[in-house]
Design an enzyme around this catalytic site. Structure first.
Site, short mmCIF file in Angstrom:
data_model
loop_
_atom_site.label_atom_id
_atom_site.label_comp_id
_atom_site.label_asym_id
_atom_site.label_seq_id
_atom_site.Cartn_x
_atom_site.Cartn_y
_atom_site.Cartn_z
N GLY A 1 -13.60 13.27 -36.70
CA GLY A 1 -14.05 11.86 -37.56
C GLY A 1 -14.34 10.77 -37.34
O GLY A 1 -14.29 10.20 -37.84
N ASN B 1 -13.44 22.38 -43.10
CA ASN B 1 -11.79 22.00 -43.77
C ASN B 1 -11.68 20.65 -44.36
O ASN B 1 -12.41 20.02 -43.91
CB ASN B 1 -11.41 21.47 -42.14
CG ASN B 1 -9.88 21.66 -42.53
OD1 ASN B 1 -9.31 21.01 -43.38
ND2 ASN B 1 -8.88 20.02 -41.00
N TRP B 2 -11.64 21.10 -45.64
CA TRP B 2 -11.59 19.54 -47.37
C TRP B 2 -10.82 18.85 -47.05
O TRP B 2 -10.57 17.77 -47.39
CB TRP B 2 -11.88 19.96 -48.53
CG TRP B 2 -13.83 21.21 -48.28
CD1 TRP B 2 -13.98 21.26 -47.57
CD2 TRP B 2 -13.29 22.01 -49.43
NE1 TRP B 2 -15.24 22.14 -47.92
CE2 TRP B 2 -14.86 22.27 -49.11
CE3 TRP B 2 -13.62 21.94 -50.54
CZ2 TRP B 2 -15.98 23.77 -50.30
CZ3 TRP B 2 -14.22 22.53 -51.85
CH2 TRP B 2 -15.12 23.22 -51.16
N LYS B 3 -9.74 18.73 -46.02
CA LYS B 3 -8.47 18.05 -45.93
C LYS B 3 -7.89 17.40 -47.07
O LYS B 3 -7.61 18.39 -48.38
CB LYS B 3 -9.44 16.72 -45.08
CG LYS B 3 -9.73 17.11 -43.63
CD LYS B 3 -9.75 16.39 -42.21
CE LYS B 3 -10.10 16.99 -41.42
NZ LYS B 3 -10.71 16.05 -40.55
N GLU C 1 -10.39 20.97 -30.73
CA GLU C 1 -11.01 20.09 -31.48
C GLU C 1 -9.89 19.50 -31.08
O GLU C 1 -8.69 18.30 -30.76
CB GLU C 1 -9.87 20.59 -33.23
CG GLU C 1 -10.17 21.30 -33.22
CD GLU C 1 -10.74 21.03 -35.75
OE1 GLU C 1 -11.67 20.62 -35.88
OE2 GLU C 1 -9.65 20.60 -36.17
N GLU D 1 -3.90 16.95 -37.23
CA GLU D 1 -3.69 16.03 -38.11
C GLU D 1 -1.83 16.02 -38.93
O GLU D 1 -1.66 15.03 -38.88
CB GLU D 1 -4.41 15.76 -39.30
CG GLU D 1 -5.65 14.75 -38.73
CD GLU D 1 -7.27 14.83 -39.21
OE1 GLU D 1 -7.42 15.79 -41.16
OE2 GLU D 1 -7.98 14.73 -38.76
N HIS E 1 -3.28 21.70 -37.08
CA HIS E 1 -4.56 20.67 -37.28
C HIS E 1 -4.18 19.00 -36.48
O HIS E 1 -3.04 19.23 -36.52
CB HIS E 1 -4.88 20.85 -38.32
CG HIS E 1 -6.07 20.20 -38.17
ND1 HIS E 1 -6.12 18.53 -38.19
CD2 HIS E 1 -7.29 20.05 -38.24
CE1 HIS E 1 -7.54 18.05 -38.21
NE2 HIS E 1 -8.09 18.80 -38.20
N SER F 1 -16.37 16.50 -35.30
CA SER F 1 -17.65 15.76 -35.79
C SER F 1 -18.92 16.70 -35.25
O SER F 1 -19.84 16.25 -35.14
CB SER F 1 -18.23 14.75 -34.80
OG SER F 1 -16.50 13.89 -35.20
N GLY G 1 -15.73 16.54 -41.99
CA GLY G 1 -16.65 15.97 -42.60
C GLY G 1 -17.85 15.92 -43.72
O GLY G 1 -18.34 16.09 -44.69
P1 PGA Z 1 -14.60 16.37 -38.64
O1 PGA Z 1 -13.18 17.10 -38.53
O2 PGA Z 1 -15.77 17.64 -38.57
O3 PGA Z 1 -14.62 15.60 -39.78
O4 PGA Z 1 -14.89 15.34 -36.90
C1 PGA Z 1 -12.86 18.24 -38.16
C2 PGA Z 1 -11.57 18.29 -38.11
O5 PGA Z 1 -10.53 18.08 -38.23
O6 PGA Z 1 -11.00 20.01 -38.35
#
Ligand code: PGA
Length: 254
Positions: free
Chosen positions: A177, A9-11, A171, A101, A99, A212, A234
């Site tokens: 993150g 997931n490159w966000k 998640e 976010e 997600h 993470s 990340g």
């Molecule tokens: P992260 O993000 O690996 O940077 O913790 C995971 C995600 O939000 O899918």
């Protein structure tokens, strides 16, 4: 043998040019893995504006492309939104929905997320459906309750038969993150709960862990009996780290 999946997931990172370069690196590194050994399925999810470029780079390779969200309607007056049919038309096979976010910054509810799942499936996309508890919820010992409510609401609207076409991602919000991944035991415990809940409805789908995940902790996390891969944030922005995670997943398939 577990069939493993690793999704990146490159966000909100990468311009189209940067995304094309990163995708090319992923294709090269992941393509070198395996030989005759089975390899994990790989999905990369760049921002909407980079989908076209990444689809072009990954065409005729084993790397799949997904979007990070979709709207629940197919078209209409929804400024700034992108529909599942548009995502499909650009050449994607997957889409992340729900997600944390999106839940947090866009106030997405389980009901809305379920309608996005239906829209994605109607277009032949595989939804990667995210669930997870916040730190407060974990500390209040209501993780199981939170996950159960999220999944049951979605399952009730989507229905077991369609849910069977999805991938689920666990998640924990506190692990995303933060550099503080769930321990392998914590992840497996929730994955087992999710697997049991879905199995009651006759649904057996891959359950990915996200939060993470790194090249260093992936193998330990993947050893969990109900952990079928990862949704990586990340670490998916560095091709070598991402490829190492894909390799760790592949090792579970031998
Ligand atoms: P992260 O993000 O690996 O940077 O913790 C995971 C995600 O939000 O899918």
């Amino acid at each position: 043998m577990k069939h493993m999946i690793v999704a990146g997931n490159w966000k909100m990172h990468t311009t189209a040019a940067e995304a094309a370069a990163l995708a090319a690196e992923v294709v090269t590194l992941v393509g070198k893995q395996g030989g005759t050994a089975p390899t994990a399925d790989v999905v990369i999810c760049p921002p909407f504006t980079s989908l076209d470029a990444v689809v072009a780079v990954t065409a005729d390779t084993s790397v799949h492309v997904g979007a990070q969200d979709c709207h629940h309607e197919h078209h209409g007056a929804f400024t700034g939104d992108v529909s599942a049919s548009m995502i499909r038309a650009v050449g994607c096979s997957h889409v992340i929905v729900g997600h944390s976010e999106r839940r947090r910054y866009h106030h997405e509810t389980d009901t809305l997320i379920a309608s996005k799942v239906l829209a994605a499936l109607a277009e032949g996309l595989v939804p990667i459906v995210c669930v997870g508890e916040t730190l407060d919820e974990r500390e209040a010992n209501i993780t199981t309750q939170v996950i159960t409510t999220q999944l049951e609401t979605i399952l009730q609207i989507v229905g077991a038969e369609r849910m069977q076409q999805c991938i689920v991602a666990y998640e924990p919000v506190w692990a995303i993150g933060t550099g503080r991944a769930a321990t392998a035991e914590q992840a497996q415990e929730v994955h087992a709960t999710i697997a049991a809940l879905l199995a009651k409805a006759g649904v057996h789908v891959p359950i990915l862990y996200g939060g993470s995940v790194t090249a260093e902790n992936a193998a330990t996390l993947f050893a969990g009996a109900d952990v079928y891969g990862a949704l990586v944030g990340g670490a998916s922005l560095k091709a070598d780290a991402f490829a190492a995670i894909v390799a760790a997943a592949g090792a579970q398939m031998q």
